[in-house]
Enzyme design. Structure first.
Site, PDB file in Angstrom:
ATOM      1  N   LYS A  83      39.159  51.145  36.314  1.00  0.00           N
ATOM      2  CA  LYS A  83      38.389  49.912  36.118  1.00  0.00           C
ATOM      3  C   LYS A  83      38.741  49.311  34.760  1.00  0.00           C
ATOM      4  CE  LYS A  83      34.059  49.303  37.459  1.00  0.00           C
ATOM      5  NZ  LYS A  83      32.599  49.530  37.612  1.00  0.00           N
ATOM      6  N   ILE A  84      39.108  48.048  34.799  1.00  0.00           N
ATOM      7  CA  ILE A  84      39.504  47.331  33.590  1.00  0.00           C
ATOM      8  C   ILE A  84      38.632  46.086  33.455  1.00  0.00           C
ATOM      9  CG2 ILE A  84      41.378  46.125  32.410  1.00  0.00           C
ATOM     10  CD1 ILE A  84      42.110  48.987  32.735  1.00  0.00           C
TER      11      ILE A  84
END
EC number: 2.2.1.2
Length: 213
Positions: A83-84
């Site tokens: 997750k960015i």
């Protein structure tokens, strides 16, 4: 539409996974912090429980550190998705991780523009936060619909995860719109299972059975 659970609690994940419909898990730093466990150890434990994508979020905010942390998290298990957060550095990290064959989930998406940029940078998933958009007085489901329509129009391979689900009707609406996935908190999944008429029907069947036998 596939169902993920938005949780880092092992017991919650075990319980919901046992029902047979769970396709993946999303976590975030806030959820992980509540568990007071080693981050990588917790992600490893979740990965062994659920046969599907497990989103684990980076803590870093600069591109190079995001990529390094993403590589470390991805090494835990083949199902781990990084997750960015959606920002300029995040887009660079998404693109770099894509080049390395590492799946990413662009999180904290609050506009269709952000979703489109993340998809074109190489994100495997984008996560529009419909509940948080609602909190601002705007319509989170309209945002979700915009993203789904744009991705369908241009045959974008990036999948859409309806996130920040607050109640069961968010799930129904997300499915009608055509979201690929909804990631749902434990308590909302429990609410989805229950219905007063189902409960009343079960109670009546049991009562009739006892009377007959």
């Amino acid at each position: 539409m596939r169902i993920f659970i938005d949780s880092a609690n092992i017991e919650e994940i075990k319980e919901i996974n046992g029902m047979g419909f769970l396709a993946g898990v999303t976590t975030n730093p806030s959820l992980v912090a509540k568990e007071k466990k080693d981050y990588k150890g917790l992600i490893r434990e979740i990965s062994m429980l659920v046969d599907g994508p497990i989103s684990a979020e980076v803590i870093a905010l600069d591109y190079q550190a995001m990529v390094q942390e993403g590589e470390e998290l991805a090494s835990i298990h083949p199902n781990v998705v990084i997750k960015i957060p959606l920002c300029e550095e995040g887009l660079k990290a998404i693109h770099a991780l894509k080049q390395k064959g590492i799946a990413t989930n662009a999180t904290l998406v609050f506009s269709a523009n952000q979703a489109l940029l993340a998809a074109r940078a190489g994100a495997s998933y984008v996560s529009p936060f419909i509940g948080r958009v609602d909190d601002t007085g705007n319509d989170g489901l309209t945002l979700l619909d915009d993203i789904v329509q744009i991705f369908d129009q241009y045959m974008v391979e990036t999948e859409v995860i309806a996130a920040s689900i607050r109640h069961p009707m968010h799930v129904v609406a997300s499915a009608k719109i055509g979201s690929n996935i909804a990631t749902i908190p434990y308590q909302v999944i429990k609410q989805m299972v229950k219905h007063p008429l189902s409960d009343a029907g079960i109670e009546k069947f049991m009562s009739d059975w006892k009377k007959a036998f």
